[in-house]
Design a protein around this motif. Structure first.
Motif, PDB file in Angstrom:
ATOM      1  N   ASP A  72      20.671  13.139  -8.909  1.00 21.54           N
ATOM      2  CA  ASP A  72      19.479  12.453  -9.543  1.00 21.54           C
ATOM      3  C   ASP A  72      19.502  11.025  -9.738  1.00 21.54           C
ATOM      4  O   ASP A  72      18.423  10.609 -10.579  1.00 21.54           O
ATOM      5  CB  ASP A  72      19.343  13.422 -10.827  1.00 21.54           C
ATOM      6  N   SER A  73      20.311  10.242  -9.156  1.00 17.96           N
ATOM      7  CA  SER A  73      20.497   8.834  -9.297  1.00 17.96           C
ATOM      8  C   SER A  73      19.622   8.185  -8.334  1.00 17.96           C
ATOM      9  O   SER A  73      19.398   8.495  -7.137  1.00 17.96           O
ATOM     10  CB  SER A  73      21.918   8.474  -9.179  1.00 17.96           C
ATOM     11  N   ASP A  74      18.947   6.829  -8.592  1.00 22.04           N
ATOM     12  CA  ASP A  74      18.282   6.058  -7.690  1.00 22.04           C
ATOM     13  C   ASP A  74      18.895   4.826  -7.657  1.00 22.04           C
ATOM     14  O   ASP A  74      18.209   3.941  -7.026  1.00 22.04           O
ATOM     15  CB  ASP A  74      16.769   5.907  -8.136  1.00 22.04           C
ATOM     16  N   VAL A  75      20.102   4.560  -8.288  1.00 23.24           N
ATOM     17  CA  VAL A  75      20.925   3.330  -7.931  1.00 23.24           C
ATOM     18  C   VAL A  75      22.396   3.974  -7.759  1.00 23.24           C
ATOM     19  O   VAL A  75      22.915   4.612  -8.537  1.00 23.24           O
ATOM     20  CB  VAL A  75      21.001   2.563  -8.946  1.00 23.24           C
ATOM     21  N   LEU A  76      22.795   3.760  -6.368  1.00 20.29           N
ATOM     22  CA  LEU A  76      24.201   4.108  -5.955  1.00 20.29           C
ATOM     23  C   LEU A  76      25.166   3.137  -5.570  1.00 20.29           C
ATOM     24  O   LEU A  76      24.644   2.046  -4.932  1.00 20.29           O
ATOM     25  CB  LEU A  76      24.114   5.167  -4.891  1.00 20.29           C
TER      26      LEU A  76
ATOM     27  N   ARG B 157      15.858  -6.317  -8.109  1.00 17.33           N
ATOM     28  CA  ARG B 157      16.022  -7.053  -9.389  1.00 17.33           C
ATOM     29  C   ARG B 157      16.474  -5.602 -10.072  1.00 17.33           C
ATOM     30  O   ARG B 157      17.188  -5.689 -11.010  1.00 17.33           O
ATOM     31  CB  ARG B 157      14.854  -7.633  -9.784  1.00 17.33           C
ATOM     32  N   SER B 158      15.699  -4.736  -9.889  1.00 17.25           N
ATOM     33  CA  SER B 158      15.841  -3.301 -10.980  1.00 17.25           C
ATOM     34  C   SER B 158      17.120  -2.786 -10.662  1.00 17.25           C
ATOM     35  O   SER B 158      17.731  -2.449 -11.716  1.00 17.25           O
ATOM     36  CB  SER B 158      14.891  -2.309 -10.610  1.00 17.25           C
ATOM     37  N   VAL B 159      17.649  -2.820  -9.460  1.00 18.64           N
ATOM     38  CA  VAL B 159      19.071  -2.182  -9.086  1.00 18.64           C
ATOM     39  C   VAL B 159      20.106  -3.082  -9.650  1.00 18.64           C
ATOM     40  O   VAL B 159      20.989  -2.575 -10.339  1.00 18.64           O
ATOM     41  CB  VAL B 159      19.294  -2.154  -7.634  1.00 18.64           C
ATOM     42  N   PHE B 160      20.089  -4.565  -9.720  1.00 21.62           N
ATOM     43  CA  PHE B 160      20.917  -5.349 -10.183  1.00 21.62           C
ATOM     44  C   PHE B 160      20.903  -5.188 -11.779  1.00 21.62           C
ATOM     45  O   PHE B 160      21.735  -5.307 -12.485  1.00 21.62           O
ATOM     46  CB  PHE B 160      20.442  -6.827  -9.781  1.00 21.62           C
ATOM     47  N   SER B 161      19.725  -4.995 -12.409  1.00 20.87           N
ATOM     48  CA  SER B 161      19.708  -5.106 -13.664  1.00 20.87           C
ATOM     49  C   SER B 161      20.335  -3.660 -14.309  1.00 20.87           C
ATOM     50  O   SER B 161      21.025  -3.661 -15.516  1.00 20.87           O
ATOM     51  CB  SER B 161      18.101  -4.901 -14.325  1.00 20.87           C
ATOM     52  N   THR B 162      20.266  -2.359 -13.483  1.00 24.84           N
ATOM     53  CA  THR B 162      20.852  -1.032 -13.955  1.00 24.84           C
ATOM     54  C   THR B 162      22.401  -1.453 -13.812  1.00 24.84           C
ATOM     55  O   THR B 162      23.087  -0.951 -14.760  1.00 24.84           O
ATOM     56  CB  THR B 162      20.497  -0.143 -13.005  1.00 24.84           C
ATOM     57  N   ILE B 163      22.893  -2.121 -12.554  1.00 25.20           N
ATOM     58  CA  ILE B 163      24.429  -2.251 -12.645  1.00 25.20           C
ATOM     59  C   ILE B 163      24.953  -3.128 -13.787  1.00 25.20           C
ATOM     60  O   ILE B 163      25.900  -2.831 -14.463  1.00 25.20           O
ATOM     61  CB  ILE B 163      24.688  -2.781 -11.139  1.00 25.20           C
TER      62      ILE B 163
ATOM     63  N   LYS C 173      30.808   0.279 -16.357  1.00 33.98           N
ATOM     64  CA  LYS C 173      31.503   0.954 -15.542  1.00 33.98           C
ATOM     65  C   LYS C 173      31.237   0.635 -14.042  1.00 33.98           C
ATOM     66  O   LYS C 173      31.934   0.397 -12.878  1.00 33.98           O
ATOM     67  CB  LYS C 173      31.196   2.591 -15.561  1.00 33.98           C
ATOM     68  N   LEU C 174      29.893   0.483 -13.563  1.00 30.37           N
ATOM     69  CA  LEU C 174      29.380   0.123 -12.594  1.00 30.37           C
ATOM     70  C   LEU C 174      29.825  -1.152 -11.992  1.00 30.37           C
ATOM     71  O   LEU C 174      29.972  -1.297 -10.793  1.00 30.37           O
ATOM     72  CB  LEU C 174      27.778   0.326 -12.076  1.00 30.37           C
ATOM     73  N   ILE C 175      29.752  -2.073 -12.984  1.00 27.69           N
ATOM     74  CA  ILE C 175      30.068  -3.445 -12.676  1.00 27.69           C
ATOM     75  C   ILE C 175      31.420  -3.492 -12.421  1.00 27.69           C
ATOM     76  O   ILE C 175      31.965  -4.073 -11.166  1.00 27.69           O
ATOM     77  CB  ILE C 175      29.979  -4.390 -13.836  1.00 27.69           C
ATOM     78  N   GLN C 176      32.491  -2.750 -13.105  1.00 32.92           N
ATOM     79  CA  GLN C 176      33.687  -2.532 -12.719  1.00 32.92           C
ATOM     80  C   GLN C 176      34.010  -2.147 -11.384  1.00 32.92           C
ATOM     81  O   GLN C 176      34.921  -2.612 -10.579  1.00 32.92           O
ATOM     82  CB  GLN C 176      34.763  -1.933 -13.801  1.00 32.92           C
ATOM     83  N   LEU C 177      33.269  -1.094 -10.794  1.00 29.78           N
ATOM     84  CA  LEU C 177      33.383  -0.413  -9.695  1.00 29.78           C
ATOM     85  C   LEU C 177      32.894  -1.272  -8.463  1.00 29.78           C
ATOM     86  O   LEU C 177      33.840  -1.486  -7.594  1.00 29.78           O
ATOM     87  CB  LEU C 177      32.754   0.752  -9.602  1.00 29.78           C
ATOM     88  N   PHE C 178      31.901  -1.982  -8.392  1.00 32.39           N
ATOM     89  CA  PHE C 178      31.440  -2.982  -7.575  1.00 32.39           C
ATOM     90  C   PHE C 178      32.306  -4.193  -7.668  1.00 32.39           C
ATOM     91  O   PHE C 178      32.733  -4.485  -6.385  1.00 32.39           O
ATOM     92  CB  PHE C 178      29.932  -3.484  -7.999  1.00 32.39           C
TER      93      PHE C 178
END
Length: 271
Positions: free
Chosen positions: A52-56, A159-165, A170-175
């Motif tokens: 159900d995610s739209d940022v992966l 921009r929306s994807v970056f804002s979400t990360i 947790k996503l910042i650390q993963l990336f």
């Protein structure tokens, strides 16, 4: 380097021959630097599925995939499966740090057999004269230059994807963990739109660069760059759904796990 473009879709016989010999990496073959914080964060990451995610964000590769709200479930699955397969196929074929041109040649071929037509695929240097800018700003500038008539929608989505990360530690650390290794940085960003006719249209942006000495914080968003030199591929991509559906079982025969398990997901903060 510009790769020879075969705009014609692969025949069924070509695809069968390709997938017959296709193998994928069991996991990312690139060394990963994992901090104690990252180790603890791994156990706290959100749901292991990304249905159900739209940022992966790739769990083992620095791939980021984002969907606009109108992208159908079928097109989302096609994008996830294709990027999952292509990342691991190219990783086994070549080391992107030592042989980036070879890696991109394999990636482009894998995407072609997954049904994606790339209008151009040129791996080359990119220099910006901007000063004191983040890598995020550089990426947005490249997206604006490449996306053509889709620039406004692509920019809003990225921009929306970056804002979400950025809003999810947790996503910042993963990336951060997958995109940075030693003195090098690399990532792939794929924002996906859908036309009124139902066709998935994406922009594929791949970047690799030499990193400066650490400035602290996440390198993609916090570090400031001046006259940065990097290598990139930036091209528009369109899904040939007929080819993808025809080859879907061939893709699944090679993959050893669901694509949902390849990514960590989140819902966009901004639609």
């Amino acid at each position: 380097m510009t790769f020879d473009m075969d705009m014609a879709a692969p025949s069924l016989e070509e695809s069968k021959a390709f997938f017959r010999g296709a193998k994928i990496s069991p996991q990312s073959l690139r060394p990963r630097t994992m901090s104690l914080n990252m180790l603890s964060a791994k156990s706290e990451l959100s749901s292991p599925t990304s249905d159900d995610s739209d940022v992966l964000v790739g769990k083992d590769t620095p791939a980021v995939l984002g969907f606009s709200d109108n992208v159908s479930e079928d097109n989302r699955q096609a994008a996830k499966d294709s990027i999952h397969f292509s990342e691991r196929y190219a990783d086994l074929k070549a080391d992107i740090k030592r042989a980036p041109i070879e890696w991109h040649a394999h990636y482009r071929e894998a995407m072609r057999h997954c049904g994606w037509t790339m209008t151009a695929y040129k791996y080359g240097s990119h220099t910006t004269s901007q000063t004191n800018v983040t890598m995020e700003a550089i990426v947005l500038d490249i997206v604006n230059a490449v996306a053509g008539a889709n620039a406004s929608a692509m920019l809003n989505l990225v921009r929306s994807v970056f804002s979400t990360i950025k809003a999810d530690d947790k996503l910042i650390q993963l990336f951060e963990n997958t995109s940075k290794g030693g003195e090098t940085g690399e990532f792939r960003i794929v924002p996906c739109l859908q036309s009124r006719a139902g066709t998935a249209i994406t922009l594929f942006l791949a970047v690799d660069c030499k990193l400066k000495s650490s400035e602290g914080g996440a390198w993609f968003w916090k570090w400031k760059w001046s006259q940065v030199k990097l290598n990139k591929v930036a091209t528009m991509v369109e899904l040939n759904r007929r080819v993808h559906l025809r080859n879907q079982d061939l893709i699944y025969d090679v993959l050893d796990k669901d694509s949902e398990a390849f990514f960590e997901g989140a819902k966009k903060l901004i639609s």
